[in-house]
Scaffold this motif. Sequence first.
Motif, PDB file in Angstrom:
ATOM      1  N   GLY A  15     -33.711  58.247 -25.936  1.00  0.00           N
ATOM      2  CA  GLY A  15     -34.219  58.194 -27.295  1.00  0.00           C
ATOM      3  C   GLY A  15     -35.612  58.775 -27.340  1.00  0.00           C
ATOM      4  N   ALA A  72     -29.485  51.154 -25.983  1.00  0.00           N
ATOM      5  CA  ALA A  72     -29.954  52.144 -26.957  1.00  0.00           C
ATOM      6  C   ALA A  72     -31.472  52.097 -27.032  1.00  0.00           C
ATOM      7  N   SER A  82     -25.175  58.688 -23.368  1.00  0.00           N
ATOM      8  CA  SER A  82     -26.001  58.570 -24.565  1.00  0.00           C
ATOM      9  C   SER A  82     -26.512  59.952 -24.957  1.00  0.00           C
ATOM     10  N   ASP A 117     -27.398  48.051 -30.519  1.00  0.00           N
ATOM     11  CA  ASP A 117     -28.100  49.201 -31.071  1.00  0.00           C
ATOM     12  C   ASP A 117     -29.282  48.689 -31.885  1.00  0.00           C
ATOM     13  N   ALA A 119     -29.375  61.853 -27.938  1.00  0.00           N
ATOM     14  CA  ALA A 119     -30.379  61.632 -28.972  1.00  0.00           C
ATOM     15  C   ALA A 119     -30.982  62.966 -29.382  1.00  0.00           C
ATOM     16  N   ASP A 157     -34.699  53.434 -29.698  1.00  0.00           N
ATOM     17  CA  ASP A 157     -35.123  54.051 -30.945  1.00  0.00           C
ATOM     18  C   ASP A 157     -36.578  53.697 -31.200  1.00  0.00           C
TER      19      ASP A 157
END
Length: 259
Positions: free
Chosen positions: A87, A121, A53, A148, A55, A123
């Motif tokens: 994230g 994920a 991942s 996501d 970010a 966010d």
Amino acid sequence: MDEDIGIDEKRVYGAKAGRTVAVVAAEAELVRVDVSGDLVGGFGLERRGAVASVAARDGALAVAAEGDVLIGSDFAETGFGPASAVGFDPEGALVAAGSDRVARLGDDGWATLSAVEDVRAIDGDLLAAAGGVFRLDGTRVGLADVRDVSTVGVPLAATADGLYRLGNGWMDVLDGDFRVVACDGERAHAAASDALYERERAGAEWTEVPLPVADPVAGIGYGESTYLVTGSGTFLAAGEDGWRARSLGVRDVRGLAVL
């Protein structure tokens, strides 16, 4: 762990005017792509090794590498260990998930927030996980098999059976096998296994976007334009006359971050 680690000190990318830097996470490497508007410029290897991942926020870069979460252009170790997702929370602090642990990086190192399993994920204040959408503290807020999530504006979630938005509960937007979703406050994009959809502004209808490649989209980002990367490593930039595409020569792409 680097004793001098500080996320503010790692905001070193994206400093040159007129140029956007995108970072693509792939099966065996991390690749940097320079973009000016819709013109895809040079690209090159930033780091070898598997990446799960990636970010970015306000010039700060975070990478979930094979053995640890790394930050900055020098890829400083943070001591988290292997992670499935990274994230940034609403205040800009780095959050990572792995081995049934979700934690936030602060001045004193990592502080555990919850024990959500199989996070895909992160966010803002939401996690996309196999078991649904969760808040950072582990509170489940619905859905299942979430790939996501986007929290800018109205939260959106990409799941195995559709795209959803958060209203009075999670509300259906589109049916399909969705993998990726992103929003910059106005425009939003969501990628299914066989199509890309766009919402040009908040409250507008979603429409399918034709692409010059058939490969599924694996990452979406925003800068001067809209940027995509496909699973087999084709980078695309949206222009007034269509999409400009360039192969990066990588495979099994896991994500895209724009600095």
